[in-house]
Design an enzyme around this catalytic site. Structure first.
Site, PDB file in Angstrom:
ATOM      1  N   GLU A   1       0.800  -0.115  -4.828  1.00  0.00           N
ATOM      2  CA  GLU A   1      -0.037   1.065  -5.039  1.00  0.00           C
ATOM      3  C   GLU A   1       0.932   2.233  -4.945  1.00  0.00           C
ATOM      4  O   GLU A   1       1.499   2.487  -3.883  1.00  0.00           O
ATOM      5  CB  GLU A   1      -1.130   1.193  -3.986  1.00  0.00           C
ATOM      6  CG  GLU A   1      -1.976   2.444  -4.211  1.00  0.00           C
ATOM      7  CD  GLU A   1      -2.726   2.875  -2.964  1.00  0.00           C
ATOM      8  OE1 GLU A   1      -3.823   3.436  -3.108  1.00  0.00           O
ATOM      9  OE2 GLU A   1      -2.206   2.688  -1.845  1.00  0.00           O
TER      10      GLU A   1
ATOM     11  N   ASP B   1       0.828  -1.201   0.000  1.00  0.00           N
ATOM     12  CA  ASP B   1       0.000   0.000   0.000  1.00  0.00           C
ATOM     13  C   ASP B   1       0.868   1.259   0.000  1.00  0.00           C
ATOM     14  O   ASP B   1       1.853   1.358   0.748  1.00  0.00           O
ATOM     15  CB  ASP B   1      -0.900  -0.018   1.243  1.00  0.00           C
ATOM     16  CG  ASP B   1      -1.762   1.204   1.368  1.00  0.00           C
ATOM     17  OD1 ASP B   1      -2.707   1.336   0.570  1.00  0.00           O
ATOM     18  OD2 ASP B   1      -1.481   2.040   2.256  1.00  0.00           O
TER      19      ASP B   1
END
Length: 575
Positions: free
Chosen positions: A275, A240
């Site tokens: 991400e 993330d």
């Protein structure tokens, strides 16, 4: 059994094992250690000098919640049925993102198993699980985890998660886990009191940033990645917001982690995805080979969303002008907005293949961060949604569906959290601002209509309903299955060696991209306009077509809501 705690500020630490305090030895570099006899099921924590007992930051299991005692586990206790699992090639991947707590009414690893067979039957090949590391409270998205090695007790035990992975592998499904290595959640983060060096003084948008220049911090996260992949037999991780993983070390933590995963884990090929809002080419293009396999490409989503809905504020504002041109550019090249290197120089703008990008029409962010949690299917008409779905699944990028997309769920998915009242008030006050970045308030609605993220009802309303159809596929699911069968049979074999594409026609409402590949040129054409358009399209094998009309020697006609996917092997056009 060796018990360890990194507590540089503590002159004395005791192991609190099954109610008894045992003195630990202070070693070098801030470590405290003790070898003690312990069995699976025993409870323990660490007593600090002021008398407080804290859980193990590397706890594999918690007795109840984030502040409870940790539990000794046996990593060999689970009997794997699929120990010979060999994984799948990257070209096979079709992601399906799930939140364990809302994926089924039961909200556990065990109940999630019941939905895997139908997903495999439809043609999904990879489940991507939103973070499961222990976080504060009983419900949440998981991005505020604190105990990074412990599956959240609300979802089940470590053995339950292993059973989920095992059953997925039996059905031919890979399993990826979303991990958060850029910050810890603000609640239950005891490390701040006895190991503040674990964190930088600077912060991420969500909490204190990690101090990756400390060897203990690097070790913690590298071992965490290895742990999930090896002990739980996961096929890959999605990291993330890696743009928030700042590191001034000679070897960046992302490089070290990637190298460790590539070299130290036995078994099938493991994949690493990111991400990365910074659009960093250097993670996907390296002289030593890519450090990561693919990146979630928000540029495609944002351009697509503006083109589909007309919403152009917040995150969508950079795509407000010429959104169709930007959709085509994202399909052809990947990133649309300029990038920022994380490891050094961005270099000479390398060209990345389409398989280096994961595309989606929505995910947890773009639904849950909306004011009312609407899904795309509720924002546009059925014909447009179907066409966008076809583009997603028939393009050479790696597609991702969000939970419920397998049967066209229209009920909202919200942001929800379980926290103390002081933080709850701040979250309530911030929801309108967050929603402004994802479409804002619909006409006629006010901030009073935004669901309270801390209300248990908001969580319950986000749960998918029970599957009352059993193993039967409805008409929509049968159509989805045909698209994914086509992808598997005709598109996946073309992905090895496929190159970045070119936009061959530019007009509002039209998609027209060609991707060179060893077997020829893959051509995608789609028409969202309300009239027939004339497009360049070379002759070849029509892999998929709707409303494709005959053309002359250099063009073809595509009707409204029409789409054509053609593999050209010579310079003659379809006609």
């Amino acid at each position: 059994m060796l018990f360890q705690l990194w507590a540089p500020l503590s002159s004395r630490v005791q192991l609190h094992l099954n109610g008894t305090d045992l003195e630990m030895a202070r070693c070098g570099a801030g470590w405290h250690e003790l070898v003690a006899s312990a069995r699976p099921g025993d409870t323990y924590g660490f007593r600090l000098p002021e008398g407080r007992v804290v859980p193990d930051p590397a706890s594999r299991c918690q007795k109840s919640n984030i502040d409870s005692l940790s539990v000794v586990t046996d990593p060999e206790a689970y009997a794997w049925k699929t120990s010979d699992w060999r994984g799948r090639p990257w070209s096979d991947v079709v992601f399906y993102e799930v939140h364990i707590g809302t994926f089924t009414p039961g909200g556990t690893f065990r109940t999630a198993i019941t939905r895997l067979r139908k997903l495999a039957d439809i043609g999904i090949t990879a489940i991507e699980v939103m973070p499961v590391a222990q976080f504060a409270g009983t419900r949440g998205w998981g991005y505020d985890g604190v105990l990074q090695f412990a599956p959240h007790t609300s979802y089940g035990t470590p053995e339950d998660f292993k059973a989920f992975v095992d059953n997925a592998h039996e059905l031919g499904l890979m399993v990826f886990l979303d991990v958060v290595y850029n910050h810890f959640g603000p609640v239950g983060n005891h490390l701040l009191s006895y190991a503040p060096e674990f964190f930088h003084k600077q912060s991420t948008p969500w909490g204190a940033a990690m101090n990756f220049e400390q060897s203990a911090v690097r070790r913690y996260f590298v071992e965490n990645a290895e742990y999930w992949l090896s002990e739980f037999h996961l096929d890959g991780l999605r990291l993330d917001a890696v743009d928030q993983m700042n590191d001034g070390s000679e070897v960046h933590i992302l490089e070290e982690l990637s190298e460790a995963v590539r070299t130290s884990i036995a078994g099938p090929r493991r994949y690493l995805i990111t991400e990365n809002p910074a659009n960093s080419m250097d993670l996907l293009d390296s002289s030593l080979g890519p450090l990561f396999d693919a990146d979630w490409n928000d540029d495609f989503h944002h351009a697509m969303h503006v083109a589909a809905t007309g919403e152009a504020a917040g995150h969508y504002e950079p795509f407000a002008e010429q959104p169709w041109q930007r959709v085509n550019a994202a399909l052809a090249k990947g990133y649309v907005l300029p990038g920022r290197a994380l490891l050094g120089s961005q270099g000479s703008d390398p060209t990345l293949p389409p398989v280096a990008f994961i595309h989606y029409l929505q995910n947890h962010d773009q639904t849950g961060n909306r004011a009312l949690g609407e899904r795309l299917v509720s924002l546009i008409n059925e014909e447009a949604y179907t066409l966008w779905l076809e583009i997603l699944l028939l393009s050479p990028q790696i597609p991702l569906l969000f939970q419920g997309d397998d049967y066209r769920e229209s009920a909202p998915f919200h942001f929800f959290v379980d926290t103390d009242e002081e933080r709850a008030e701040a979250i309530r006050n911030g929801r309108a601002k967050a929603a402004d970045s994802f479409g804002g308030l619909p006409p006629g609605r006010s901030v009073d209509d935004i669901p309270d993220a801390t209300d248990p009802e908001t969580f319950l309303k986000s749960k998918l309903p029970a599957d009352t159809a059993g193993g039967c596929l409805n008409e929509y699911q049968r159509g989805l299955k045909k698209l994914l069968e086509l992808r598997r049979q005709a598109i996946s074999p073309l992905l090895k060696g496929i190159q970045a594409g070119d936009v061959v026609f530019e007009r509002e409402g039209v998609i027209a991209v060609d991707w060179p590949c060893p077997a020829g040129v893959l051509q995608l054409r789609a028409n969202f306009a309300r009239h027939t358009v004339e497009l360049p399209l070379r002759r070849g094998q029509a892999l998929y077509a709707r409303h494709l009309l005959n053309g002359d020697r250099c063009t073809a006609l595509l009707g409204p809501d029409g789409i054509a996917l053609v593999r050209a092997t010579d310079p003659v056009i379809v006609g």
